[in-house]
Motif scaffolding. Structure first.
Motif, PDB file in Angstrom:
ATOM      1  N   GLY A   1      40.678  -8.741  40.270  1.00 50.70           N
ATOM      2  CA  GLY A   1      40.257  -8.023  41.463  1.00 50.70           C
ATOM      3  C   GLY A   1      41.255  -6.978  41.942  1.00 50.70           C
ATOM      4  N   GLU A   2      42.504  -7.124  41.534  1.00 46.40           N
ATOM      5  CA  GLU A   2      43.525  -6.136  41.889  1.00 46.40           C
ATOM      6  C   GLU A   2      43.868  -5.265  40.689  1.00 46.40           C
ATOM      7  OE1 GLU A   2      47.044  -7.644  43.824  1.00 46.40           O
ATOM      8  OE2 GLU A   2      45.867  -9.121  44.941  1.00 46.40           O
ATOM      9  N   ASP A   3      44.188  -5.925  39.561  1.00 46.19           N
ATOM     10  CA  ASP A   3      44.584  -5.195  38.360  1.00 46.19           C
ATOM     11  C   ASP A   3      43.394  -4.858  37.462  1.00 46.19           C
ATOM     12  OD1 ASP A   3      47.393  -5.255  38.916  1.00 46.19           O
ATOM     13  OD2 ASP A   3      47.375  -7.374  38.357  1.00 46.19           O
ATOM     14  N   TYR A   4      42.280  -5.574  37.619  1.00 40.79           N
ATOM     15  CA  TYR A   4      41.091  -5.318  36.802  1.00 40.79           C
ATOM     16  C   TYR A   4      39.861  -5.898  37.492  1.00 40.79           C
ATOM     17  CZ  TYR A   4      41.573 -10.201  35.403  1.00 40.79           C
ATOM     18  OH  TYR A   4      41.678 -11.571  35.411  1.00 40.79           O
ATOM     19  N   THR A   5      38.701  -5.394  37.092  1.00 37.88           N
ATOM     20  CA  THR A   5      37.421  -5.864  37.621  1.00 37.88           C
ATOM     21  C   THR A   5      36.556  -6.393  36.472  1.00 37.88           C
ATOM     22  OG1 THR A   5      36.289  -3.758  37.296  1.00 37.88           O
ATOM     23  CG2 THR A   5      37.486  -4.040  39.392  1.00 37.88           C
ATOM     24  N   ARG A   6      35.409  -6.970  36.815  1.00 40.02           N
ATOM     25  CA  ARG A   6      34.472  -7.423  35.781  1.00 40.02           C
ATOM     26  C   ARG A   6      34.024  -6.244  34.918  1.00 40.02           C
ATOM     27  NH1 ARG A   6      32.918 -10.667  40.161  1.00 40.02           N
ATOM     28  NH2 ARG A   6      33.071 -12.884  39.691  1.00 40.02           N
ATOM     29  N   LEU A   7      33.760  -5.127  35.561  1.00 43.54           N
ATOM     30  CA  LEU A   7      33.319  -3.949  34.818  1.00 43.54           C
ATOM     31  C   LEU A   7      34.408  -3.455  33.873  1.00 43.54           C
ATOM     32  CD1 LEU A   7      31.030  -2.026  34.294  1.00 43.54           C
ATOM     33  CD2 LEU A   7      31.793  -0.653  36.236  1.00 43.54           C
ATOM     34  N   ASP A   8      35.662  -3.506  34.277  1.00 47.41           N
ATOM     35  CA  ASP A   8      36.770  -3.147  33.381  1.00 47.41           C
ATOM     36  C   ASP A   8      36.732  -4.006  32.119  1.00 47.41           C
ATOM     37  OD1 ASP A   8      37.859  -1.271  35.208  1.00 47.41           O
ATOM     38  OD2 ASP A   8      39.155  -2.810  36.114  1.00 47.41           O
ATOM     39  N   LEU A   9      36.560  -5.312  32.311  1.00 56.78           N
ATOM     40  CA  LEU A   9      36.550  -6.235  31.172  1.00 56.78           C
ATOM     41  C   LEU A   9      35.362  -5.965  30.256  1.00 56.78           C
ATOM     42  CD1 LEU A   9      37.526  -9.487  33.074  1.00 56.78           C
ATOM     43  CD2 LEU A   9      38.989  -8.153  31.539  1.00 56.78           C
ATOM     44  N   LEU A  10      34.204  -5.713  30.827  1.00 58.67           N
ATOM     45  CA  LEU A  10      33.018  -5.422  30.011  1.00 58.67           C
ATOM     46  C   LEU A  10      33.190  -4.120  29.237  1.00 58.67           C
ATOM     47  CD1 LEU A  10      30.228  -6.497  32.504  1.00 58.67           C
ATOM     48  CD2 LEU A  10      30.862  -7.643  30.357  1.00 58.67           C
ATOM     49  N   ARG A  11      33.790  -3.137  29.871  1.00 64.00           N
ATOM     50  CA  ARG A  11      34.038  -1.855  29.177  1.00 64.00           C
ATOM     51  C   ARG A  11      35.027  -2.029  28.030  1.00 64.00           C
ATOM     52  NH1 ARG A  11      34.209   1.849  34.580  1.00 64.00           N
ATOM     53  NH2 ARG A  11      31.998   2.357  34.595  1.00 64.00           N
ATOM     54  N   LEU A  12      36.024  -2.863  28.215  1.00 61.87           N
ATOM     55  CA  LEU A  12      36.988  -3.126  27.146  1.00 61.87           C
ATOM     56  C   LEU A  12      36.352  -3.926  26.003  1.00 61.87           C
ATOM     57  CD1 LEU A  12      40.094  -3.972  29.323  1.00 61.87           C
ATOM     58  CD2 LEU A  12      39.856  -1.992  27.800  1.00 61.87           C
ATOM     59  N   ALA A  13      35.426  -4.811  26.322  1.00 60.55           N
ATOM     60  CA  ALA A  13      34.792  -5.669  25.323  1.00 60.55           C
ATOM     61  C   ALA A  13      33.704  -4.948  24.534  1.00 60.55           C
ATOM     62  CB  ALA A  13      34.197  -6.901  26.000  1.00 60.55           C
ATOM     63  N   GLU A  14      33.060  -3.976  25.139  1.00 60.27           N
ATOM     64  CA  GLU A  14      31.885  -3.332  24.547  1.00 60.27           C
ATOM     65  C   GLU A  14      32.113  -2.750  23.149  1.00 60.27           C
ATOM     66  OE1 GLU A  14      29.494  -0.009  23.403  1.00 60.27           O
ATOM     67  OE2 GLU A  14      31.407   0.266  24.407  1.00 60.27           O
ATOM     68  N   PRO A  15      33.200  -2.024  22.881  1.00 56.27           N
ATOM     69  CA  PRO A  15      33.372  -1.478  21.527  1.00 56.27           C
ATOM     70  C   PRO A  15      33.428  -2.565  20.442  1.00 56.27           C
ATOM     71  CG  PRO A  15      34.898  -0.429  23.043  1.00 56.27           C
ATOM     72  CD  PRO A  15      34.280  -1.576  23.778  1.00 56.27           C
ATOM     73  N   TYR A  16      34.066  -3.677  20.743  1.00 53.84           N
ATOM     74  CA  TYR A  16      34.153  -4.772  19.770  1.00 53.84           C
ATOM     75  C   TYR A  16      32.770  -5.357  19.498  1.00 53.84           C
ATOM     76  CZ  TYR A  16      35.129  -9.298  17.722  1.00 53.84           C
ATOM     77  OH  TYR A  16      35.117 -10.393  16.898  1.00 53.84           O
ATOM     78  N   VAL A  17      31.994  -5.583  20.538  1.00 48.91           N
ATOM     79  CA  VAL A  17      30.661  -6.171  20.383  1.00 48.91           C
ATOM     80  C   VAL A  17      29.738  -5.196  19.655  1.00 48.91           C
ATOM     81  CG1 VAL A  17      28.662  -7.082  21.630  1.00 48.91           C
ATOM     82  CG2 VAL A  17      30.976  -7.648  22.384  1.00 48.91           C
ATOM     83  N   ARG A  18      29.825  -3.928  20.000  1.00 46.09           N
ATOM     84  CA  ARG A  18      29.019  -2.906  19.312  1.00 46.09           C
ATOM     85  C   ARG A  18      29.333  -2.894  17.817  1.00 46.09           C
ATOM     86  NH1 ARG A  18      30.375   1.850  21.991  1.00 46.09           N
ATOM     87  NH2 ARG A  18      32.049   2.125  20.497  1.00 46.09           N
ATOM     88  N   GLU A  19      30.606  -2.970  17.480  1.00 48.74           N
ATOM     89  CA  GLU A  19      31.003  -2.970  16.064  1.00 48.74           C
ATOM     90  C   GLU A  19      30.502  -4.217  15.346  1.00 48.74           C
ATOM     91  OE1 GLU A  19      32.334  -1.193  12.736  1.00 48.74           O
ATOM     92  OE2 GLU A  19      32.275  -0.305  14.734  1.00 48.74           O
ATOM     93  N   ARG A  20      30.569  -5.364  15.995  1.00 50.28           N
ATOM     94  CA  ARG A  20      30.029  -6.609  15.413  1.00 50.28           C
ATOM     95  C   ARG A  20      28.540  -6.474  15.137  1.00 50.28           C
ATOM     96  NH1 ARG A  20      32.426 -11.787  16.221  1.00 50.28           N
ATOM     97  NH2 ARG A  20      30.533 -12.437  15.184  1.00 50.28           N
ATOM     98  N   HIS A  21      27.813  -5.852  16.061  1.00 50.26           N
ATOM     99  CA  HIS A  21      26.371  -5.635  15.884  1.00 50.26           C
ATOM    100  C   HIS A  21      26.126  -4.706  14.685  1.00 50.26           C
ATOM    101  CE1 HIS A  21      22.167  -4.992  16.817  1.00 50.26           C
ATOM    102  NE2 HIS A  21      22.396  -3.692  16.814  1.00 50.26           N
ATOM    103  N   ARG A  22      26.860  -3.611  14.617  1.00 45.27           N
ATOM    104  CA  ARG A  22      26.704  -2.662  13.502  1.00 45.27           C
ATOM    105  C   ARG A  22      27.020  -3.315  12.166  1.00 45.27           C
ATOM    106  NH1 ARG A  22      29.510   2.716  16.081  1.00 45.27           N
ATOM    107  NH2 ARG A  22      27.789   3.236  17.458  1.00 45.27           N
ATOM    108  N   ASP A  23      28.060  -4.124  12.115  1.00 45.74           N
ATOM    109  CA  ASP A  23      28.414  -4.822  10.882  1.00 45.74           C
ATOM    110  C   ASP A  23      27.299  -5.756  10.439  1.00 45.74           C
ATOM    111  OD1 ASP A  23      30.867  -3.554  10.775  1.00 45.74           O
ATOM    112  OD2 ASP A  23      32.007  -5.298  11.483  1.00 45.74           O
ATOM    113  N   ALA A  24      26.710  -6.480  11.375  1.00 45.24           N
ATOM    114  CA  ALA A  24      25.622  -7.406  11.047  1.00 45.24           C
ATOM    115  C   ALA A  24      24.420  -6.648  10.495  1.00 45.24           C
ATOM    116  CB  ALA A  24      25.226  -8.214  12.274  1.00 45.24           C
ATOM    117  N   VAL A  25      24.085  -5.515  11.098  1.00 42.42           N
ATOM    118  CA  VAL A  25      22.963  -4.706  10.630  1.00 42.42           C
ATOM    119  C   VAL A  25      23.279  -4.119   9.259  1.00 42.42           C
ATOM    120  CG1 VAL A  25      21.614  -2.617  11.077  1.00 42.42           C
ATOM    121  CG2 VAL A  25      22.102  -4.214  12.945  1.00 42.42           C
ATOM    122  N   ALA A  26      24.508  -3.648   9.058  1.00 41.98           N
ATOM    123  CA  ALA A  26      24.905  -3.061   7.772  1.00 41.98           C
ATOM    124  C   ALA A  26      24.844  -4.090   6.644  1.00 41.98           C
ATOM    125  CB  ALA A  26      26.318  -2.479   7.876  1.00 41.98           C
ATOM    126  N   ARG A  27      25.044  -5.354   6.961  1.00 43.56           N
ATOM    127  CA  ARG A  27      24.964  -6.417   5.949  1.00 43.56           C
ATOM    128  C   ARG A  27      23.527  -6.876   5.729  1.00 43.56           C
ATOM    129  NH1 ARG A  27      29.374  -8.316   8.966  1.00 43.56           N
ATOM    130  NH2 ARG A  27      28.067  -9.929   9.856  1.00 43.56           N
TER     131      ARG A  27
END
Length: 85
Positions: free
Chosen positions: A40-66
């Protein structure tokens, strides 16, 4: 550790987009808390989701590519017609 914005859940589905996004955000938060950050001071829920999104997107792309269907999406409806693009 302080009060987590993404607390541990009792049960999740591992092949689901939203659950993976939650899990990655929670892991990022664990790291921030270990480093002394304050929720709540150094980070928010939205900060965490924004940081996590590229990793999850890449996992999705890898699954589709396979040749898989990728990560499942839970529709916020009782009935879903047709297929998502």
């Amino acid at each position: 550790m302080g009060h987590q914005l993404f607390p541990k859940l009792g049960e999740v589905q591992g092949d689901n987009f939203s659950n993976l996004l939650y899990a990655v955000a929670a892991n990022i938060e664990d790291t921030l808390l270990l480093a002394g950050a304050t929720p709540g001071e150094d980070y928010t829920r939205l900060d965490l989701l924004r940081l996590a999104e590229p990793y999850v997107r890449e996992r999705h792309r890898d699954a589709v590519a396979r040749g898989g269907a990728g990560l499942g999406i839970h529709w916020p409806a009782d009935v879903v017609h047709g297929k998502a693009p």
